[in-house]
Structure formats: C-alpha cells, structure tokens
Design a protein around this motif. Sequence first.
Motif, PDB file in Angstrom:
ATOM      1  N   PRO A  47       0.818  -1.212   0.000  1.00 25.07           N
ATOM      2  CA  PRO A  47       0.000   0.000   0.000  1.00 25.07           C
ATOM      3  C   PRO A  47       0.853   1.264   0.000  1.00 25.07           C
ATOM      4  O   PRO A  47       1.958   1.270   0.555  1.00 25.07           O
ATOM      5  N   SER A  48       0.340   2.295  -0.635  1.00 27.78           N
ATOM      6  CA  SER A  48       1.050   3.568  -0.705  1.00 27.78           C
ATOM      7  C   SER A  48       0.044   4.660  -1.072  1.00 27.78           C
ATOM      8  O   SER A  48      -1.057   4.367  -1.531  1.00 27.78           O
ATOM      9  N   PRO A  49       0.397   5.940  -0.895  1.00 31.88           N
ATOM     10  CA  PRO A  49      -0.525   7.029  -1.233  1.00 31.88           C
ATOM     11  C   PRO A  49      -0.866   7.050  -2.723  1.00 31.88           C
ATOM     12  O   PRO A  49      -0.030   6.735  -3.565  1.00 31.88           O
ATOM     13  N   GLU A  50      -2.108   7.420  -3.023  1.00 28.06           N
ATOM     14  CA  GLU A  50      -2.591   7.554  -4.402  1.00 28.06           C
ATOM     15  C   GLU A  50      -3.458   8.809  -4.457  1.00 28.06           C
ATOM     16  O   GLU A  50      -4.665   8.767  -4.214  1.00 28.06           O
ATOM     17  N   ASP A  51      -2.850   9.944  -4.772  1.00 30.14           N
ATOM     18  CA  ASP A  51      -3.552  11.226  -4.700  1.00 30.14           C
ATOM     19  C   ASP A  51      -4.715  11.345  -5.675  1.00 30.14           C
ATOM     20  O   ASP A  51      -5.637  12.136  -5.469  1.00 30.14           O
ATOM     21  N   GLU A  52      -4.690  10.546  -6.757  1.00 29.49           N
ATOM     22  CA  GLU A  52      -5.690  10.717  -7.816  1.00 29.49           C
ATOM     23  C   GLU A  52      -6.766   9.631  -7.806  1.00 29.49           C
ATOM     24  O   GLU A  52      -7.392   9.384  -8.838  1.00 29.49           O
ATOM     25  N   LEU A  53      -6.982   8.979  -6.680  1.00 27.36           N
ATOM     26  CA  LEU A  53      -8.044   7.967  -6.650  1.00 27.36           C
ATOM     27  C   LEU A  53      -9.380   8.608  -7.001  1.00 27.36           C
ATOM     28  O   LEU A  53      -9.699   9.705  -6.564  1.00 27.36           O
ATOM     29  N   TYR A  54     -10.162   7.860  -7.764  1.00 28.60           N
ATOM     30  CA  TYR A  54     -11.375   8.410  -8.382  1.00 28.60           C
ATOM     31  C   TYR A  54     -12.620   8.123  -7.544  1.00 28.60           C
ATOM     32  O   TYR A  54     -12.786   7.033  -6.983  1.00 28.60           O
ATOM     33  N   GLY A  55     -13.515   9.105  -7.508  1.00 27.82           N
ATOM     34  CA  GLY A  55     -14.874   8.928  -6.994  1.00 27.82           C
ATOM     35  C   GLY A  55     -14.950   8.279  -5.631  1.00 27.82           C
ATOM     36  O   GLY A  55     -14.362   8.742  -4.653  1.00 27.82           O
ATOM     37  N   GLN A  56     -15.700   7.198  -5.556  1.00 29.34           N
ATOM     38  CA  GLN A  56     -15.962   6.536  -4.288  1.00 29.34           C
ATOM     39  C   GLN A  56     -14.742   5.837  -3.708  1.00 29.34           C
ATOM     40  O   GLN A  56     -14.777   5.413  -2.546  1.00 29.34           O
ATOM     41  N   CYS A  57     -13.679   5.703  -4.468  1.00 28.16           N
ATOM     42  CA  CYS A  57     -12.447   5.105  -3.953  1.00 28.16           C
ATOM     43  C   CYS A  57     -11.554   6.145  -3.260  1.00 28.16           C
ATOM     44  O   CYS A  57     -10.555   5.779  -2.634  1.00 28.16           O
ATOM     45  N   SER A  58     -11.924   7.426  -3.370  1.00 26.79           N
ATOM     46  CA  SER A  58     -11.058   8.489  -2.856  1.00 26.79           C
ATOM     47  C   SER A  58     -10.780   8.422  -1.349  1.00 26.79           C
ATOM     48  O   SER A  58      -9.735   8.900  -0.907  1.00 26.79           O
ATOM     49  N   PRO A  59     -11.672   7.849  -0.509  1.00 24.41           N
ATOM     50  CA  PRO A  59     -11.340   7.779   0.921  1.00 24.41           C
ATOM     51  C   PRO A  59     -10.051   7.032   1.228  1.00 24.41           C
ATOM     52  O   PRO A  59      -9.474   7.215   2.303  1.00 24.41           O
ATOM     53  N   TRP A  60      -9.572   6.210   0.295  1.00 22.73           N
ATOM     54  CA  TRP A  60      -8.353   5.433   0.534  1.00 22.73           C
ATOM     55  C   TRP A  60      -7.094   6.091  -0.027  1.00 22.73           C
ATOM     56  O   TRP A  60      -6.026   5.482  -0.027  1.00 22.73           O
ATOM     57  N   CYS A  66      -4.858   0.040  -4.360  1.00 16.47           N
ATOM     58  CA  CYS A  66      -5.274   0.167  -5.757  1.00 16.47           C
ATOM     59  C   CYS A  66      -4.598   1.374  -6.399  1.00 16.47           C
ATOM     60  O   CYS A  66      -4.148   2.288  -5.709  1.00 16.47           O
ATOM     61  N   THR A  67      -4.527   1.369  -7.707  1.00 17.39           N
ATOM     62  CA  THR A  67      -3.994   2.504  -8.455  1.00 17.39           C
ATOM     63  C   THR A  67      -5.139   3.419  -8.881  1.00 17.39           C
ATOM     64  O   THR A  67      -6.315   3.048  -8.810  1.00 17.39           O
ATOM     65  N   ALA A  68      -4.789   4.611  -9.366  1.00 14.81           N
ATOM     66  CA  ALA A  68      -5.802   5.547  -9.852  1.00 14.81           C
ATOM     67  C   ALA A  68      -6.571   4.944 -11.031  1.00 14.81           C
ATOM     68  O   ALA A  68      -7.798   5.093 -11.128  1.00 14.81           O
ATOM     69  N   THR A  70      -7.167   1.769 -11.659  1.00 16.56           N
ATOM     70  CA  THR A  70      -8.094   0.767 -11.135  1.00 16.56           C
ATOM     71  C   THR A  70      -9.324   1.439 -10.568  1.00 16.56           C
ATOM     72  O   THR A  70     -10.462   1.007 -10.811  1.00 16.56           O
ATOM     73  N   SER A  71      -9.138   2.516  -9.807  1.00 17.39           N
ATOM     74  CA  SER A  71     -10.280   3.198  -9.187  1.00 17.39           C
ATOM     75  C   SER A  71     -11.235   3.761 -10.241  1.00 17.39           C
ATOM     76  O   SER A  71     -12.454   3.767 -10.038  1.00 17.39           O
ATOM     77  N   GLN A  72     -10.718   4.230 -11.366  1.00 17.85           N
ATOM     78  CA  GLN A  72     -11.581   4.732 -12.441  1.00 17.85           C
ATOM     79  C   GLN A  72     -12.388   3.599 -13.069  1.00 17.85           C
ATOM     80  O   GLN A  72     -13.587   3.739 -13.329  1.00 17.85           O
ATOM     81  N   GLU A  73     -11.741   2.479 -13.315  1.00 17.84           N
ATOM     82  CA  GLU A  73     -12.419   1.338 -13.934  1.00 17.84           C
ATOM     83  C   GLU A  73     -13.548   0.804 -13.058  1.00 17.84           C
ATOM     84  O   GLU A  73     -14.568   0.336 -13.559  1.00 17.84           O
ATOM     85  N   LEU A  74     -13.375   0.877 -11.748  1.00 23.00           N
ATOM     86  CA  LEU A  74     -14.387   0.348 -10.832  1.00 23.00           C
ATOM     87  C   LEU A  74     -15.717   1.079 -10.941  1.00 23.00           C
ATOM     88  O   LEU A  74     -16.748   0.557 -10.523  1.00 23.00           O
ATOM     89  N   HIS A  75     -15.707   2.282 -11.490  1.00 25.28           N
ATOM     90  CA  HIS A  75     -16.925   3.078 -11.582  1.00 25.28           C
ATOM     91  C   HIS A  75     -17.673   2.878 -12.909  1.00 25.28           C
ATOM     92  O   HIS A  75     -18.736   3.476 -13.115  1.00 25.28           O
ATOM     93  N   LYS A  76     -17.136   2.055 -13.789  1.00 19.05           N
ATOM     94  CA  LYS A  76     -17.791   1.823 -15.081  1.00 19.05           C
ATOM     95  C   LYS A  76     -18.800   0.687 -14.975  1.00 19.05           C
ATOM     96  O   LYS A  76     -18.633  -0.248 -14.195  1.00 19.05           O
ATOM     97  N   ASP A  77     -19.858   0.763 -15.799  1.00 24.32           N
ATOM     98  CA  ASP A  77     -20.896  -0.262 -15.761  1.00 24.32           C
ATOM     99  C   ASP A  77     -20.334  -1.644 -16.087  1.00 24.32           C
ATOM    100  O   ASP A  77     -20.741  -2.642 -15.498  1.00 24.32           O
ATOM    101  N   THR A  78     -19.441  -1.708 -17.056  1.00 27.00           N
ATOM    102  CA  THR A  78     -18.726  -2.950 -17.351  1.00 27.00           C
ATOM    103  C   THR A  78     -17.251  -2.592 -17.451  1.00 27.00           C
ATOM    104  O   THR A  78     -16.794  -2.111 -18.488  1.00 27.00           O
ATOM    105  N   SER A  79     -16.510  -2.803 -16.390  1.00 29.87           N
ATOM    106  CA  SER A  79     -15.111  -2.379 -16.375  1.00 29.87           C
ATOM    107  C   SER A  79     -14.223  -3.417 -17.042  1.00 29.87           C
ATOM    108  O   SER A  79     -14.565  -4.605 -17.119  1.00 29.87           O
ATOM    109  N   ARG A  80     -13.074  -2.968 -17.492  1.00 29.02           N
ATOM    110  CA  ARG A  80     -12.099  -3.870 -18.115  1.00 29.02           C
ATOM    111  C   ARG A  80     -11.375  -4.727 -17.082  1.00 29.02           C
ATOM    112  O   ARG A  80     -10.655  -5.658 -17.442  1.00 29.02           O
TER     113      ARG A  80
END
Length: 245
Positions: A47-60, A66-68, A70-80
């Motif tokens: 684990p390490s700091p990730e300043d650009e975590l997206y949306g609902q993942c930002s509390p971490w 996770c990487t930034a 990964t956090s973006q993909e988690l918010h997609k209806d069908t993520s890669r």
Amino acid sequence: MDMAWQMMQLLLLALVTASGSAQPRSARARTDLLNVCMNAKHHKAQPSPEDELYGQCSPWKKNACCTANTSQELHKDTSRLYNFNWDHCGKMEPACKRHFIQDACLYECSPNLGPWIRQVNQSWRKERILNVPLCKEDCERWWEDCRTSYTCKSNWHKGWNWTSGINECPARALCRTFESYFPTPAALCEGLWSHSFKVSNYSGGSGHCIQMWFDSAQGNANEEVAKFYAATMNAGAPSHGIIGS
C-alpha cells in the motif's frame, strides 16, 4: 559402540528438527496482518498514497492497495478489470450500484483486510478475503437500496455464462428482484461473494467491524478494526467473524 550410539542419537535429533521446521505454514505470517495488500489480480504489492483515486475510492487515497486507473475502472458499468456487468438483468438502480462500487473500492483499495486474507488456488488471484466482519448498518443499507433492482443469481462469484466475454445469466436463470434472491441483508452480504463478508453485530465506530463507508476527513476507521483483530489473532484467541479457510 558408545560413539556409534551417540552418532545415532545426533542423527535422530537432526531428523526431528528438520521435520519440525518443514511443517506447513499459513500463507501469511500472523505478524503480517496490518497495512498489507492481497496477492490478487489488480492489487499493488504494497500500500502507498494515491492522490488521484477516483470517486468513491477516494477515501483510501492516503494509503491504498489500488492505483488511480483501477479506481476509475471500478466506476464503469462494465469495467475492463473483470468484464463484469452490473446490469445483467436490466439497468441497476443508481442507489444500488453505489454500494457495489463501494464494495469494489474496499476490496481493491483497502490495506486493512489482513486478518481476513486467505490463500486460494485460482488462476486470477492467490489470495482472497473470507468472513470480513462488515458493520451491520452497511449491510442493511446495501440490501435496502438494492431490494428492487434485478439479478438472476444469489452467488456472483461463479456460475455465469461467459461465452460473450462478459457475465450473462446462465440458462434458465430468471431475472427477479434482489429481494427474491437475497431475502435478508445477511443473505446478500454473505452469499453474494462466497462469504467474503460476515455480517457483524457491531456498528460503525465500535472499532469491531469493517466499514464499507467512512468519512476520510475523520481518518480511516478500519485501521483500528484491523489492529483489534490482529491483536486477537496474535493472542491465539478465535476472532469474531473468522473461520478457517
């Protein structure tokens, strides 16, 4: 003759010592329970700091597994990440989907799940979580917000039709309300991902259950929880909400 007897005793001692040291060990040392990432498909090694975590993942973002991206993909209806489609029985209600996104953020980003990490033999991950004590109100809100959305399965870990490349309902599986497949909050939270969670009797802020939702401005409440259960495990006592893998 005495020399031969002494040599035999030394040989037996060496064999006993060797067999003792060869005893199987758990996948994760008991001292390695805090501030750790799972050995899984998209997790960082540490684990390490990730300043650009997206949306609902930002509390971490202060300390994340996770990487930034990964956090973006988690918010997609069908993520890669897993090609998993939340809308397999029509459009999932937004209030329901936010819980699944938060659940995914907890799984991918949290460094506080060490006491519940277990070894598995799966092609896409070597470790999983089992029986994480989820705060009861987090589970109840999840169920309440999803009860009118639709699905076709009570366990989303396995049994899908993947022939198209994304998850589709298996043959003869009917799309019904969540409440039909998950009649209680515990049925949802415990059954959905093959017992990754165990619904706790405790509430958020107690220090005894993992919060899927927390206010990062107040710090990560799950750090205290992980320390509590790690100390319990290190003391050799059974922990609430944990069973053997």
